[in-house]
Design a protein around this motif. Structure first.
Motif, mmCIF file in Angstrom:
data_model
loop_
_atom_site.group_PDB
_atom_site.id
_atom_site.type_symbol
_atom_site.label_atom_id
_atom_site.label_comp_id
_atom_site.label_asym_id
_atom_site.label_seq_id
_atom_site.Cartn_x
_atom_site.Cartn_y
_atom_site.Cartn_z
ATOM 1 N N CYS A 73 -4.383 -3.174 -12.770
ATOM 2 C CA CYS A 73 -4.260 -3.824 -14.085
ATOM 3 C C CYS A 73 -2.910 -4.505 -14.237
ATOM 4 O O CYS A 73 -1.864 -3.875 -14.014
ATOM 5 C CB CYS A 73 -4.411 -2.771 -15.176
ATOM 6 S SG CYS A 73 -4.170 -3.464 -16.835
ATOM 7 N N LYS A 113 -1.105 -5.785 -17.101
ATOM 8 C CA LYS A 113 -1.214 -5.709 -18.553
ATOM 9 C C LYS A 113 -0.630 -6.953 -19.233
ATOM 10 O O LYS A 113 0.476 -7.392 -18.882
ATOM 11 C CB LYS A 113 -0.441 -4.471 -19.031
ATOM 12 C CG LYS A 113 -0.925 -3.898 -20.355
ATOM 13 C CD LYS A 113 -0.864 -2.365 -20.400
ATOM 14 C CE LYS A 113 -1.515 -1.890 -21.697
ATOM 15 N NZ LYS A 113 -2.901 -2.457 -21.836
ATOM 16 N N GLY A 114 -1.420 -7.552 -20.104
ATOM 17 C CA GLY A 114 -0.911 -8.678 -20.885
ATOM 18 C C GLY A 114 -0.842 -9.979 -20.114
ATOM 19 O O GLY A 114 -0.306 -10.967 -20.618
ATOM 20 N N ALA A 169 -3.482 -11.723 -18.781
ATOM 21 C CA ALA A 169 -4.697 -12.562 -18.779
ATOM 22 C C ALA A 169 -4.328 -13.995 -19.163
ATOM 23 O O ALA A 169 -3.551 -14.220 -20.110
ATOM 24 C CB ALA A 169 -5.701 -12.010 -19.786
ATOM 25 N N LYS A 217 -2.321 -15.998 -17.856
ATOM 26 C CA LYS A 217 -0.922 -16.415 -17.609
ATOM 27 C C LYS A 217 -0.627 -16.626 -16.124
ATOM 28 O O LYS A 217 0.488 -16.938 -15.742
ATOM 29 C CB LYS A 217 0.045 -15.354 -18.158
ATOM 30 C CG LYS A 217 -0.021 -15.209 -19.662
ATOM 31 C CD LYS A 217 1.027 -14.250 -20.196
ATOM 32 C CE LYS A 217 0.975 -14.192 -21.734
ATOM 33 N NZ LYS A 217 1.983 -13.238 -22.276
ATOM 34 N N TYR A 221 -11.087 -5.676 -21.724
ATOM 35 C CA TYR A 221 -9.611 -5.648 -21.701
ATOM 36 C C TYR A 221 -9.145 -7.098 -21.615
ATOM 37 O O TYR A 221 -8.620 -7.550 -20.599
ATOM 38 C CB TYR A 221 -9.134 -4.825 -20.506
ATOM 39 C CG TYR A 221 -9.638 -3.399 -20.556
ATOM 40 C CD1 TYR A 221 -10.745 -3.004 -19.797
ATOM 41 C CD2 TYR A 221 -9.044 -2.459 -21.400
ATOM 42 C CE1 TYR A 221 -11.231 -1.704 -19.860
ATOM 43 C CE2 TYR A 221 -9.521 -1.153 -21.469
ATOM 44 C CZ TYR A 221 -10.623 -0.783 -20.707
ATOM 45 O OH TYR A 221 -11.094 0.509 -20.779
ATOM 46 N N ASP A 222 -9.387 -7.858 -22.693
ATOM 47 C CA ASP A 222 -9.265 -9.328 -22.628
ATOM 48 C C ASP A 222 -7.839 -9.816 -22.448
ATOM 49 O O ASP A 222 -7.625 -10.942 -22.012
ATOM 50 C CB ASP A 222 -9.860 -9.943 -23.910
ATOM 51 C CG ASP A 222 -11.328 -9.528 -24.057
ATOM 52 O OD1 ASP A 222 -11.825 -9.462 -25.187
ATOM 53 O OD2 ASP A 222 -11.940 -9.212 -22.993
ATOM 54 N N ASN A 223 -6.827 -8.993 -22.756
ATOM 55 C CA ASN A 223 -5.427 -9.467 -22.600
ATOM 56 C C ASN A 223 -4.900 -9.221 -21.191
ATOM 57 O O ASN A 223 -3.824 -9.687 -20.828
ATOM 58 C CB ASN A 223 -4.498 -8.738 -23.590
ATOM 59 C CG ASN A 223 -4.845 -9.100 -25.035
ATOM 60 O OD1 ASN A 223 -5.288 -10.221 -25.291
ATOM 61 N ND2 ASN A 223 -4.701 -8.142 -25.931
ATOM 62 N N ASP A 224 -5.690 -8.448 -20.433
ATOM 63 C CA ASP A 224 -5.151 -8.003 -19.139
ATOM 64 C C ASP A 224 -5.834 -8.731 -17.994
ATOM 65 O O ASP A 224 -6.958 -9.185 -18.112
ATOM 66 C CB ASP A 224 -5.375 -6.485 -18.985
ATOM 67 C CG ASP A 224 -4.786 -5.710 -20.174
ATOM 68 O OD1 ASP A 224 -5.297 -4.620 -20.470
ATOM 69 O OD2 ASP A 224 -3.851 -6.236 -20.810
ATOM 70 N N GLU A 264 6.104 -19.975 -17.887
ATOM 71 C CA GLU A 264 6.266 -18.695 -18.616
ATOM 72 C C GLU A 264 7.214 -17.814 -17.814
ATOM 73 O O GLU A 264 6.937 -17.529 -16.659
ATOM 74 C CB GLU A 264 4.870 -18.049 -18.713
ATOM 75 C CG GLU A 264 4.877 -16.561 -18.968
ATOM 76 C CD GLU A 264 4.893 -16.246 -20.453
ATOM 77 O OE1 GLU A 264 4.249 -16.998 -21.200
ATOM 78 O OE2 GLU A 264 5.572 -15.294 -20.839
ATOM 79 N N ASN A 266 9.235 -15.210 -19.528
ATOM 80 C CA ASN A 266 9.217 -13.898 -20.175
ATOM 81 C C ASN A 266 10.398 -13.041 -19.738
ATOM 82 O O ASN A 266 10.336 -11.834 -19.646
ATOM 83 C CB ASN A 266 7.920 -13.167 -19.813
ATOM 84 C CG ASN A 266 7.517 -12.221 -20.956
ATOM 85 O OD1 ASN A 266 7.568 -12.625 -22.106
ATOM 86 N ND2 ASN A 266 7.216 -10.999 -20.628
#
Ligand code: GLC
Length: 447
Positions: free
Chosen positions: A380, A382-383, A385, A387, A411-414, A442, A444
Motif C-alpha cells: 500500500c 498510502k495517499g 492514488a 499521484k 481504498y480510493d486514496n491509496d 508533486e 510534497n
C-alpha cells in the motif's frame, strides 16, 4: 547589522557551507591512536586512571606496520561513503600529525610517519572529502586541568593538583595546532571538535577566536557543534539565535533523533549521527558486538529520511588494519549502496507520513520507498492514488506498475503494487528500494 540580520546571515552562510555535506549523507569516522595498543577503547586512560608515565610505553612502541591509507580509502569509497574524518588528536593528547608544538606525535614514535597527511592524501585521491577530529580535552598537556576535572585520568588524585597550570598556555597550544592543521595540510572540509562539558565550553576554549581563525584560513570549512556541547548537549545550533561558534551541524551520538533536528522555529538544521560499528570508537580487541550490514543500511536510510547524515566509525588496530568484521560489513553495505545510492545521495525527508512497511526518502519528485516488511497483500502506497507517474525497482531499474487489485477496492486514496504478482519475498531483505516518480512536480517535501 542588527541581531536578526546577523542571525539570518549566519544561517545563510551555514546553509551554503553544508550543501555538499547534506547531499553526500554518508561518511567514515576513524578513531585511531596509541589506545589501539591496550585495545580497550579510547577512554582506557580515563577508565583505568592511567598516568602519562604508565601510558608512555605505548608511545615508545607505536608502529602500525600494516597501515595502508589507500586501502582504508578504497574501503570507504566502496562502502559508498563520500567523506571521512580521522582523529588528529584524541583526548589522550597524542598527535597523529607532525606538529611543531609538541614532541607527543606520531613522527616521534617508531612509525615516524605523519599519519594525518597520509590519510588526507589517500582519501582525497579516492575523491572523498576529508575532515579532522580534534579533541578539546587533552590528558597529556601539563596545563590542562587534572585533579578535580570531570574526565581527566588523574581527576581523583590530589597529587595532580592544578597549582601552576596555566590554561591560557593550553589554549595557545590548542589554537596553534588547529592553525597548523588548517595551514599545512591543504583543503580541509570538516573540523570535528570534541567535546564541551560543564564550564569547559564556548568561550572557555576562546571559541569565537578559534572559529574566526579557522574560517579565515578555510572559509568553506564546516564545523560541528561541540565547541558548545557534546553528543547530548547540542548548544545554540538548536535555537533561533545560534552563536557564532554554534557550529554548522549537530552531531547526536550513538542514536538517531526520533524527529530529526530542528531549530527553535521548527526549521531543519544540519545534523549527522555518529555511530560505532561495534560498541567502541577506538579499537577494542574483545568487542565483537558488531551491528549487521542491514542495521547500518537502515540506520543510514533513517538518518536521510529525517534530513540527517550518518558518520559510521571504524577503529583500526595497532597494526593499522581494519578489524575483519568491519571490512565485511562495509563490503555488504557497499553492495547495497552500489545498487541503491540514488535513494541516499541528494535525498532527504519526504512530506508523506512514514509508511508501515519501512521509510521514505525523497529528492524532488522522486520518492523512494524503502521496503523492509513483507506485506500479506499488495503493498500500500498510502495517499498516492493518482499521484504516480512511474515506478522502478531501483536495484535493477525494472518497471513496476501500480495496479487495481480486486481485494483492495474501497481504498480510493491509496495506490498498490506488487513485485510481478506477489509482494513477497522482497527482492532485498535488507531494504528493497522502489523509485516512485510523482506526477505534476508533486514533491510534497518538507524542508
Ligand atoms: C565521545 C567520546 C569520544 C569520541 C566521541 C565521538 O565524545 O568521548 O571518545 O571520540 O564521542 O563522537
Amino acid at each position: 547589522m542588527d541581531q536578526t540580520a546577523q542571525t539570518r546571515a549566519l544561517i545563510e552562510a551555514r546553509t551554503q557551507r553544508t550543501r555538499w555535506f547534506l547531499h553526500d549523507r554518508f561518511g567514515m569516522f576513524l578513531h585511531w591512536g596509541l589506545y589501539a595498543i591496550p585495545a580497550r577503547g579510547e577512554w582506557v586512560r580515563n577508565r583505568e586512571r592511567i598516568s602519562v608515565e604508565d601510558y608512555e610505553p605505548f608511545f615508545q612502541e607505536f608502529n602500525p606496520t600494516h597501515f595502508d591509507p589507500n586501502q582504508w580509502a578504497r574501503a570507504a569509497k566502496e562502502a559508498g561513503m563520500r567523506y571521512a574524518v580521522l582523529t588528529a588528536k584524541h583526548h589522550d593528547g597524542f598527535c597523529l600529525f607532525d606538529s611543531a608544538l609538541t614532541d607527543y606525535k606520531s613522527t616521534n614514535t617508531p612509525c615516524k610517519r605523519d599519519l594525518v597527511r597520509e590519510f588526507l592524501d589517500a582519501f582525497r585521491a579516492q575523491g572523498l572529502k576529508v575532515g579532522l577530529y580534534y579533541s578539546l580535552l587533552d590528558w597529556h598537556h601539563p596545563d590542562y586541568p587534572h585533579y578535580g576535572d570531570l574526565h581527566h585520568p588523574m581527576r581523583d588524585n590530589p597529587a595532580y593538583g592544578n597549582e601552576g597550570r596555566n590554561f591560557d598556555n593550553y589554549l595557545q597550544y590548542l589554537h596553534g595546532q588547529v592553525r597548523e592543521l588548517l595551514t599545512n595540510y591543504g583543503k580541509i572540509d570538516i573540523m570535528w571538535f570534541d567535546f564541551s562539558y560543564e564550564n569547559m565550553a564556548g568561550e572557555t576554549w576562546k571559541a569565537q577566536e578559534l572559529v574566526d581563525m579557522a574560517r579565515s584560513l578555510q572559509p568553506h570549512l564546516i564545523i560541528d557543534n561541540r565547541l558548545e556541547g557534546s553528543g547530548d548537549r547540542k548548544g545554540s545550533i538548536e535555537t533561533e539565535t545560534p552563536s557564532p561558534f554554534a557550529g554548522d551541524f549537530a552531531c547526536p551520538e550513538q542514536m538517531i533523533p526520533p524527529e530529526g533536528m530542528t531549530d527553535g522555529a521548527g526549521h531543519s538544521i544540519p545534523w549527522e549521527a555518529c555511530i560505532t560499528l561495534n560498541d567502541n570508537w577506538g579499537y577494542c580487541a574483545h568487542d565483537h558486538h558488531y551491528k549487521s550490514a542491514k542495521m547500518i543500511i537502515r540506520s543510514l536510510v533513517e538518518c536521510v529520511s529525517k534530513n540527517g547524515n550518518l558518520l559510521l566509525n571504524v577503529g583500526p588496530d595497532a597494526k593499522g588494519e581494519f578489524p575483519p568484521e568491519a571490512i565485511e560489513i562495509l563490503k555488504q553495505v557497499g553492495q547495497w549502496m552500489r545498487r541503491n545510492s540514488d535513494s541516499i545521495y541528494g535525498c532527504g525527508a519526504s512530506g508523506f507520513p512514514k509508511p508501515e512497511w519501512g521509510r521514505y526518502t525523497q529528492q524532488g519528485n522522486k520518492l523512494y520507498a524503502h521496503i523492509y516488511e513483507e506485506c500479506m497483500g499488495p503493498i500500500c502506497l498510502k495517499g498516492l492514488a493518482g499521484k504516480i507517474d512511474s515506478m522502478r525497482l531501483v536495484q535493477d531499474g525494472s518497471e513496476l506498475q501500480p495496479g487495481n487489485f480486486w481485494n483492495m477496492n474501497g481504498y480510493d486514496n491509496d495506490a498498490f503494487f506488487t513485485f510481478g504478482g506477489s509482494s513477497y519475498p522482497l527482492p532485498d531483505q535488507q531494504d528493497t528500494v522502489v523509485e516512485i516518480r510523482l506526477r505534476n512536480g508533486e514533491t510534497n517535501k518538507t524542508e
